[in-house]
Write a protein that holds these residues in place. Structure first.
Motif, PDB file in Angstrom:
ATOM      1  N   GLN A  99     143.860  45.460  -2.596  1.00  0.00           N
ATOM      2  CA  GLN A  99     142.432  45.157  -2.585  1.00  0.00           C
ATOM      3  C   GLN A  99     141.601  46.444  -2.649  1.00  0.00           C
ATOM      4  N   LEU A 100     142.027  47.466  -1.949  1.00  0.00           N
ATOM      5  CA  LEU A 100     141.311  48.744  -1.995  1.00  0.00           C
ATOM      6  C   LEU A 100     141.307  49.323  -3.407  1.00  0.00           C
ATOM      7  N   ILE A 101     142.451  49.253  -4.074  1.00  0.00           N
ATOM      8  CA  ILE A 101     142.539  49.767  -5.444  1.00  0.00           C
ATOM      9  C   ILE A 101     141.608  48.987  -6.360  1.00  0.00           C
ATOM     10  N   ARG A 102     141.541  47.682  -6.172  1.00  0.00           N
ATOM     11  CA  ARG A 102     140.637  46.864  -6.993  1.00  0.00           C
ATOM     12  C   ARG A 102     139.170  47.256  -6.743  1.00  0.00           C
ATOM     13  N   CYS A 103     138.809  47.482  -5.501  1.00  0.00           N
ATOM     14  CA  CYS A 103     137.439  47.889  -5.171  1.00  0.00           C
ATOM     15  C   CYS A 103     137.115  49.259  -5.763  1.00  0.00           C
ATOM     16  N   ILE A 104     138.048  50.179  -5.622  1.00  0.00           N
ATOM     17  CA  ILE A 104     137.843  51.520  -6.166  1.00  0.00           C
ATOM     18  C   ILE A 104     137.649  51.450  -7.676  1.00  0.00           C
ATOM     19  N   THR A 105     138.488  50.679  -8.340  1.00  0.00           N
ATOM     20  CA  THR A 105     138.386  50.522  -9.795  1.00  0.00           C
ATOM     21  C   THR A 105     137.042  49.918 -10.187  1.00  0.00           C
ATOM     22  N   GLU A 106     136.620  48.891  -9.454  1.00  0.00           N
ATOM     23  CA  GLU A 106     135.345  48.226  -9.745  1.00  0.00           C
ATOM     24  C   GLU A 106     134.178  49.205  -9.600  1.00  0.00           C
ATOM     25  N   TYR A 107     134.167  49.955  -8.519  1.00  0.00           N
ATOM     26  CA  TYR A 107     133.093  50.924  -8.311  1.00  0.00           C
ATOM     27  C   TYR A 107     133.116  52.012  -9.370  1.00  0.00           C
ATOM     28  N   MET A 108     134.294  52.473  -9.746  1.00  0.00           N
ATOM     29  CA  MET A 108     134.390  53.509 -10.772  1.00  0.00           C
ATOM     30  C   MET A 108     133.849  52.998 -12.110  1.00  0.00           C
ATOM     31  N   GLN A 109     134.152  51.750 -12.436  1.00  0.00           N
ATOM     32  CA  GLN A 109     133.668  51.174 -13.688  1.00  0.00           C
ATOM     33  C   GLN A 109     132.151  51.021 -13.693  1.00  0.00           C
ATOM     34  N   LYS A 110     131.573  50.846 -12.509  1.00  0.00           N
ATOM     35  CA  LYS A 110     130.122  50.724 -12.395  1.00  0.00           C
ATOM     36  C   LYS A 110     129.444  52.083 -12.267  1.00  0.00           C
ATOM     37  N   GLY A 111     130.233  53.162 -12.294  1.00  0.00           N
ATOM     38  CA  GLY A 111     129.670  54.495 -12.194  1.00  0.00           C
ATOM     39  C   GLY A 111     129.239  54.869 -10.787  1.00  0.00           C
ATOM     40  N   ARG A 112     129.837  54.229  -9.791  1.00  0.00           N
ATOM     41  CA  ARG A 112     129.459  54.466  -8.396  1.00  0.00           C
ATOM     42  C   ARG A 112     130.596  55.195  -7.662  1.00  0.00           C
ATOM     43  N   ALA A 113     130.911  56.373  -8.171  1.00  0.00           N
ATOM     44  CA  ALA A 113     132.040  57.133  -7.643  1.00  0.00           C
ATOM     45  C   ALA A 113     131.840  57.549  -6.191  1.00  0.00           C
ATOM     46  N   VAL A 114     130.607  57.781  -5.784  1.00  0.00           N
ATOM     47  CA  VAL A 114     130.343  58.218  -4.415  1.00  0.00           C
ATOM     48  C   VAL A 114     130.793  57.155  -3.411  1.00  0.00           C
ATOM     49  N   GLU A 115     130.582  55.883  -3.737  1.00  0.00           N
ATOM     50  CA  GLU A 115     130.982  54.803  -2.851  1.00  0.00           C
ATOM     51  C   GLU A 115     132.504  54.664  -2.748  1.00  0.00           C
ATOM     52  N   CYS A 116     133.213  55.178  -3.727  1.00  0.00           N
ATOM     53  CA  CYS A 116     134.676  55.078  -3.748  1.00  0.00           C
ATOM     54  C   CYS A 116     135.343  55.924  -2.679  1.00  0.00           C
ATOM     55  N   VAL A 117     134.692  56.979  -2.243  1.00  0.00           N
ATOM     56  CA  VAL A 117     135.328  57.953  -1.367  1.00  0.00           C
ATOM     57  C   VAL A 117     135.854  57.311  -0.088  1.00  0.00           C
ATOM     58  N   GLN A 118     135.060  56.467   0.555  1.00  0.00           N
ATOM     59  CA  GLN A 118     135.522  55.858   1.810  1.00  0.00           C
ATOM     60  C   GLN A 118     136.740  54.977   1.581  1.00  0.00           C
ATOM     61  N   TYR A 119     136.788  54.268   0.473  1.00  0.00           N
ATOM     62  CA  TYR A 119     137.935  53.419   0.178  1.00  0.00           C
ATOM     63  C   TYR A 119     139.159  54.247  -0.190  1.00  0.00           C
ATOM     64  N   GLN A 120     138.936  55.348  -0.886  1.00  0.00           N
ATOM     65  CA  GLN A 120     140.042  56.242  -1.220  1.00  0.00           C
ATOM     66  C   GLN A 120     140.643  56.866   0.036  1.00  0.00           C
ATOM     67  N   GLN A 121     139.801  57.175   1.016  1.00  0.00           N
ATOM     68  CA  GLN A 121     140.300  57.742   2.266  1.00  0.00           C
ATOM     69  C   GLN A 121     141.158  56.726   3.023  1.00  0.00           C
ATOM     70  N   ILE A 122     140.724  55.471   3.060  1.00  0.00           N
ATOM     71  CA  ILE A 122     141.502  54.428   3.728  1.00  0.00           C
ATOM     72  C   ILE A 122     142.814  54.201   2.986  1.00  0.00           C
ATOM     73  N   LEU A 123     142.745  54.152   1.657  1.00  0.00           N
ATOM     74  CA  LEU A 123     143.946  53.977   0.847  1.00  0.00           C
ATOM     75  C   LEU A 123     144.927  55.124   1.094  1.00  0.00           C
ATOM     76  N   HIS A 124     144.435  56.337   1.121  1.00  0.00           N
ATOM     77  CA  HIS A 124     145.285  57.498   1.377  1.00  0.00           C
ATOM     78  C   HIS A 124     145.950  57.383   2.744  1.00  0.00           C
ATOM     79  N   ARG A 125     145.176  57.019   3.751  1.00  0.00           N
ATOM     80  CA  ARG A 125     145.724  56.882   5.101  1.00  0.00           C
ATOM     81  C   ARG A 125     146.813  55.812   5.135  1.00  0.00           C
ATOM     82  N   ASN A 126     146.570  54.681   4.472  1.00  0.00           N
ATOM     83  CA  ASN A 126     147.571  53.613   4.427  1.00  0.00           C
ATOM     84  C   ASN A 126     148.852  54.073   3.741  1.00  0.00           C
TER      85      ASN A 126
END
Length: 95
Positions: A30-57
């Motif tokens: 689910q995190l990967i899907r959210c990150i992908t969705e935000y990246m496609q919308k050009g909202r890379a800044v919002e991706c950072v928190q999800y990338q951090q959680i994904l990395h921790r997991n």
């Protein structure tokens, strides 16, 4: 909130089982899907928190894998006997 965020008093005491691992894998999906969705919308800044959680997991899952005995059978998606549970991180925030 991710199940990796465990209070300090409970760290090291949690029982790791197939269901816990599957929930983390579902959450990562689910995190990967959210990150992908935000990246496609050009909202890379919002991706950072999800990338951090994904990395921790991922680090947590790697730690479990490294600590597990070599004689345990690997978890394969084709022979999953774990009941389908709702991912802990269920949706992206749409603004």
């Amino acid at each position: 909130m991710s199940i990796v965020f465990v209070p300090k008093k409970l760290r090291g005491k949690a029982k790791i089982n197939q269901e816990t691992i599957q929930r983390l894998l579902d959450e990562n999906d689910q995190l990967i899907r959210c990150i992908t969705e935000y990246m496609q919308k050009g909202r890379a800044v919002e991706c950072v928190q999800y990338q951090q959680i994904l990395h921790r997991n991922i680090v947590y899952l790697a730690t479990i894998a490294d600590a597990s005995p070599d004689d345990t059978p690997p978890i394969t998606s084709g022979t999953r006997a774990v009941k389908k549970t709702k991912p802990l991180f269920t949706q992206c925030f749409s603004v």
